[in-house]
Design an enzyme around this catalytic site. Structure first.
Site, PDB file in Angstrom:
ATOM      1  CB  CYS A 108      49.799  -6.666  87.207  1.00 18.62           C
ATOM      2  SG  CYS A 108      50.261  -5.127  88.025  1.00 18.62           S
ATOM      3  CB  ILE A 145      51.922  -0.275  90.987  1.00 17.43           C
ATOM      4  CG1 ILE A 145      52.214  -1.437  91.928  1.00 17.43           C
ATOM      5  CG2 ILE A 145      50.777   0.567  91.499  1.00 17.43           C
ATOM      6  CD1 ILE A 145      52.649  -1.018  93.319  1.00 17.43           C
ATOM      7  N   GLY A 146      53.244  -2.617  89.233  1.00 18.28           N
ATOM      8  CA  GLY A 146      54.540  -3.172  88.826  1.00 18.28           C
ATOM      9  C   GLY A 146      54.596  -3.494  87.351  1.00 18.28           C
ATOM     10  NE  ARG A 147      54.018  -9.546  87.544  1.00 19.52           N
ATOM     11  CZ  ARG A 147      53.622 -10.762  87.832  1.00 19.52           C
ATOM     12  NH1 ARG A 147      52.836 -11.409  86.986  1.00 19.52           N
ATOM     13  NH2 ARG A 147      54.000 -11.350  88.957  1.00 19.52           N
ATOM     14  CG  ASP A 160      55.084 -18.268  90.287  1.00 18.58           C
ATOM     15  OD1 ASP A 160      54.358 -17.790  89.409  1.00 18.58           O
ATOM     16  OD2 ASP A 160      54.948 -19.417  90.744  1.00 18.58           O
ATOM     17  CB  ALA A 216      49.606  -4.001  93.225  1.00 21.85           C
ATOM     18  CD  GLN A 235      55.367  -4.115  93.305  1.00 20.19           C
ATOM     19  OE1 GLN A 235      54.713  -4.524  92.354  1.00 20.19           O
ATOM     20  NE2 GLN A 235      55.266  -4.639  94.490  1.00 20.19           N
TER      21      GLN A 235
END
Length: 932
Positions: free
Chosen positions: A859, A863-865, A827, A861, A903
């Protein structure tokens, strides 16, 4: 006895000599003439017994330089001639040496007094965006112009023309067809052997820079010149120490030692790869680290040697390496080595401040609003004598006389003279600028009029014709503490070992930033503030109140082109306001905060000073993003016969991760590519389709839905694998919202995608991260013209696999869709171990075999994962193709197609460590078809 008496009583006294000595003044000072980069010179008096550092301090104070440690003083030194020159009957000539601040002037400078020195850039910052002071950037601009004109900095003709056009824009302003007639550049000199064709090309490029103020043009100049191979390189002539006996150039730069042949870069030895540098007589040596995969029992050192032209040149190269390594790589200089009795070898060590110390000191200083004049370039006049065209330098008096005496119609040059830039009858040869580097003619108000922009609170974008200046970087610095073991004539290059991710604000490490701005002519600063509901209050409740309702004050909007947008550092949406004009706002209500801001316009200076904590809140869900930043170009090792470039790239990556330098570079990378627009995401009908307000798709690469509303928050991301012909195609998207599920499946159908990769769970930390956009097992859901049925579902502790049947009800066409979901991501943060993630990526790659359609990756957004997975798969493909892996370049390539991919710094570190693991453990190996 009588003879002794006679001798004792005799003597002489030179009356004339004593009187002359009496009249001769006792000189306690020495005169030093310093030539500056703006082609002016000043005379300074210093104590003749003083250290050279005293003169340097006087010069810095004279210029009022803040970031002074990048500069130094050079002097001409009569060095011994190389042996080959002596044998050929040549004469020894002067060489340029840097003034050592710890030594006396008279012990260094052999020519004089008076001593003649040149003020110059000594350490070329790897990215000029690091320079926070405009005045410092102006001096870098002058130095680089001089380097190109003198041929020290080699650049292609097209690049030289672009750089010259920025220089013209800085000095002359916007192109004016009535003023800038044919030949208006004939008095300027930008490159050696300049031609009229070159001047015409510069003129055409000058027309494209309309709206750029001098500071902006110089910023763009530095942004282009930093990409040249020979930028910031201290060049030394050498010869390869092998049978080839090849003449080369060794260049010392911020990244390490660069090898050139005929001004073409052929190899790079980064500081991370070098263990030791040493010299003996005319031989210079570098010792390299063992590469990954070599036999640990192999005791043979990887030693590379070069022959220099003389002992003096060899030692100068060694000293330059010592200084550059210390300045750019160390947190602070190591203490000097104490000389021991009968010890041999040089004990020289760099004694000034490092770049890290300079940046830290700059953050602690208050911003200086200075006014300075940009000096005009030296003018030349072309004269033809005996059929030969020559350039004649025109000084200020000649220029004035030429202007005053010029006929009204007498050729292009005189037409340019007639249209003088001065609005009065007198002619000004210098242009004055305010603290922002703007001239009276191209001020912020003039720019507003040009772009027809009112800067109202309801405006979203300036006109396309206007120029939005780039925002300099907000720097993330890293701590470099090294325990160095020194030998006599060698210099050990140890490792970094600690990284401190402080922000770019206060020394307390909390990342606070001081922002100052003045209102525009309508008294507006151009930003709004609100109070964010951060304690579980009803989201529908109006965002009012500050301390009275326990809510922090957050910047909710910044108008493009406004003072809040143009100030340096820039104010960003999501910044938390802590203080206003040194007044703590934590105990005041929202209305009082707004009153404090409005009252600023009525004080004497009109300046608003904010202390903010950057990017605390973005939308209703905090998004942990780095600031908008720039990154220096990575210095790759050229593909040569000197070793395995794949292994070398991973060796550099390992060193960068261990030292923290890799993460520091990632923190400086731009989140959004400059010049890319996001207009479609900001349309009123599309705003509800974005999960996060500040995460939008580029217009240039966004996925357009043909059947129905064309907007969806997704971008095409194509990753090419050099040398293999492979292009991995992705669609990077946000997790669907309840109102975008139909659009999501319509996109999958139109793009013929058959694989969907999901990298989040539906709920994390009590928040909805992604709406369930698929039906439960064996259930069917109608999605407009499409019908979706879940045929299979399988779940493990780390993964979930689903198969769907997607049917177009209009055509009865059917497609099978596979969804792969990774559910083991924690998380918060990143996984402690990359085993499950790597297993998942390998399974994704197995499902992609033979696939040419884009794979949809999302994911929450998008962008991150999402960026982590694309980076990981790209790196695996590069390893299989036996290509070097530079994760920062992968991230840059991704962000050029979708903003913010990868991210956080922890995500970047995680994927870098995973890349090293798959290579070192042989999980992925170069394929036989790509073995060299």
């Amino acid at each position: 006895m009588s003879m002794k008496l006679i001798r004792a009583s005799s003597g002489t006294y030179n009356v004339r000599a004593e009187e002359m000595a009496r009249d001769r003044p006792q000189m306690k000072t020495v005169k030093c003439i310093v030539h500056f980069l703006d082609e002016t010179k000043e005379s300074f008096e210093v104590d003749k017994r003083a250290k050279a550092g005293a003169l340097l301090d006087i010069v810095y104070d004279h210029l009022e330089l803040i970031e002074k440690d990048y500069f130094g003083l050079q002097f001409a030194d009569v060095a011994p001639a190389p042996d080959a020159m002596v044998r050929a009957g040549g004469k020894q000539g002067p060489t340029r040496r840097w003034l050592d601040p710890l030594k006396n002037l008279k012990k260094q400078i052999r020519l004089g007094p008076p001593y003649t020195l040149e003020f110059a850039v000594k350490f070329y910052v790897c990215d000029p965006c690091k320079l926070t002071d405009e005045y410092t950037r102006y001096h870098f601009f002058l130095q680089l112009k001089k380097d190109i004109l003198e041929g020290k900095l080699v650049c292609p003709p097209t690049t030289a023309a672009l750089l010259a056009s920025y220089a013209v824009q800085s000095e002359l302003g916007d192109y004016n067809p009535e003023e800038h007639t044919d030949g208006y550049l004939s008095e300027f000199r930008f490159i050696p052997n300049q031609t009229e064709n070159f001047e015409r090309e510069v003129s055409e490029l000058h027309k494209q820079h309309k709206g750029q103020m001098p500071a902006d043009a110089e910023y763009n100049y530095l942004d282009v010149v930093k990409r040249l191979d020979m930028y910031g390189v201290d060049v030394h002539l050498a010869r390869v120490r092998d049978q080839s006996n090849m003449d080369i150039q060794l260049g010392v730069a911020s990244a390490g030692l660069v090898v050139f042949q005929n001004s073409v870069k052929i190899n790079t030895f980064s500081w991370a790869k070098i263990v030791k540098i040493s010299f003996k007589r005319k031989q210079f040596f570098i010792q390299l680290r063992r590469e990954i995969g070599t036999n640990n029992n192999d005791n043979i050192d990887n030693l590379i040697g070069f022959y220099m032209t003389s002992y003096r040149s060899c030692k100068n190269l060694w000293k330059s390496c010592v200084e550059h390594h210390t300045f750019f790589r160390l947190h602070k200089p190591n203490p000097p080595i104490k000389k021991k009795l009968l010890s041999l070898g040089s004990k020289f060590r760099y004694s000034g401040r490092t770049e890290f110390q300079t940046l830290e000191d700059g953050k602690r200083r208050a911003r200086i609003e200075r006014t300075f004049s940009r000096s005009p370039s030296k003018r030349y006049a072309r004269r033809t004598v005996g059929g030969t065209t020559r350039d004649v330098i025109m000084d200020e008096k000649n220029v004035l006389d030429g202007y005053r005496n010029a006929p009204v119609n007498n050729g292009p040059v005189n037409n340019h003279v007639k249209q003088s830039r001065s609005m009065n009858s007198t002619i000004n040869l210098t242009r004055n600028y305010d603290g922002y580097g703007r001239s009276p003619r191209s001020s912020f108000q003039d720019y507003r009029r040009k772009s027809n922009t009112q800067w109202s609170d309801n405006q979203s974008e300036p006109d396309e014709g206007g120029f939005v200046p780039p925002v300099p970087a907000k720097m993330q610095d890293y701590y470099l503490d090294e325990n160095t073991s020194m030998s006599q004539q060698s210099f050990e290059l140890p490792d970094y070992h600690e990284f401190v991710p402080n922000g770019n604000g206060f020394v307390d490490g909390q990342g606070l930033v001081v922002i100052r701005m003045r209102p525009d002519d309508q008294g507006r600063f151009g930003f709004n503030v609100k109070s964010v509901n951060c304690r579980g209050r009803d989201p529908a409740r109006p965002h009012q109140g500050g301390a009275d309702q326990g809510m922090p004050i957050i910047v909710s909007r910044v108008a493009p082109g406004s003072p809040a947008d143009l100030c340096i550092p820039r104010l960003n949406e999501g910044d938390q306001v802590l203080q206003i004009n040194r007044r703590d706002v934590s105990t005041h209500s929202h209305e009082q905060v707004v009153m404090f801001i409005r009252a600023t316009r009525e004080n004497h200076s009109g300046e608003l000073e904010l202390i903010v904590r950057p990017n605390v809140y973005v939308g209703d869900d905090p998004v942990e993003e780095p600031e908008f930043q720039y990154i220096p170009d990575t210095h790759h090792i050229s593909t040569t016969t000197h070793g395995d470039v794949l292994a070398e790239s991973l060796l550099l990556l390992q060193e960068g991760i261990e030292s923290g330098a890799a993460v520091a570079q990632f923190e400086q990378l731009y989140r959004k590519k400059p010049g890319m627009t996001m207009n479609a995401a900001r349309l009123p009908e599309n705003i509800p389709k974005n999960r996060y307000r500040d995460i939008s798709p580029y217009d240039q690469t966004r996925v357009v839905i043909k059947n129905g509303p064309d907007y969806i928050n997704a971008n095409f991301v194509n990753m090419e694998i050099p040398g293999s012909g492979i292009v991995n195609r992705y669609i990077a998207a946000q997790g669907p919202l309840p109102n975008t599920v139909v659009d999501y499946w319509e996109m999958i159908w139109e793009q013929q995608s058959t694989l969907v990769v999901m990298l989040t769970t539906k709920m994390e930390r009590g928040r909805v991260k992604c709406h369930q956009y698929w039906p439960n097992l064996y259930e069917t859901e109608d999605l407009g013209a499409l019908q979706l049925t879940c045929l299979k579902e399988q779940e493990t502790p780390s993964f979930a696999f689903r198969e769907f049947l997607l049917v177009n009800m209009d055509t009865n066409e059917e497609r099978h869709i596979v969804q792969m979901q990774y559910i083991a991501w924690p998380d918060h943060g990143v996984p402690d171990d990359s085993s499950d993630f790597l297993d998942f990526v390998i399974r994704v790659r197995q499902n992609r075999v033979g696939m040419v359609e884009p794979t949809v990756v999302h994911c929450s957004a998008g962008i991150g994962r999402t960026g982590v997975l694309i980076t990981m798969e790209t790196a695996m493909c590069l390893i299989e193709a036996n290509q070097p892996v530079y994760p920062l370049d992968i991230v840059r390539q991704m962000r050029d197609q979708r903003a913010m991919l990868i991210q956080t710094a922890s995500q970047y570190r995680f994927v870098c460590e995973a890349i090293l693991r798959v290579y070192s453990e042989g999980i992925v190996k170069p394929l036989d078809d790509y073995q060299r």
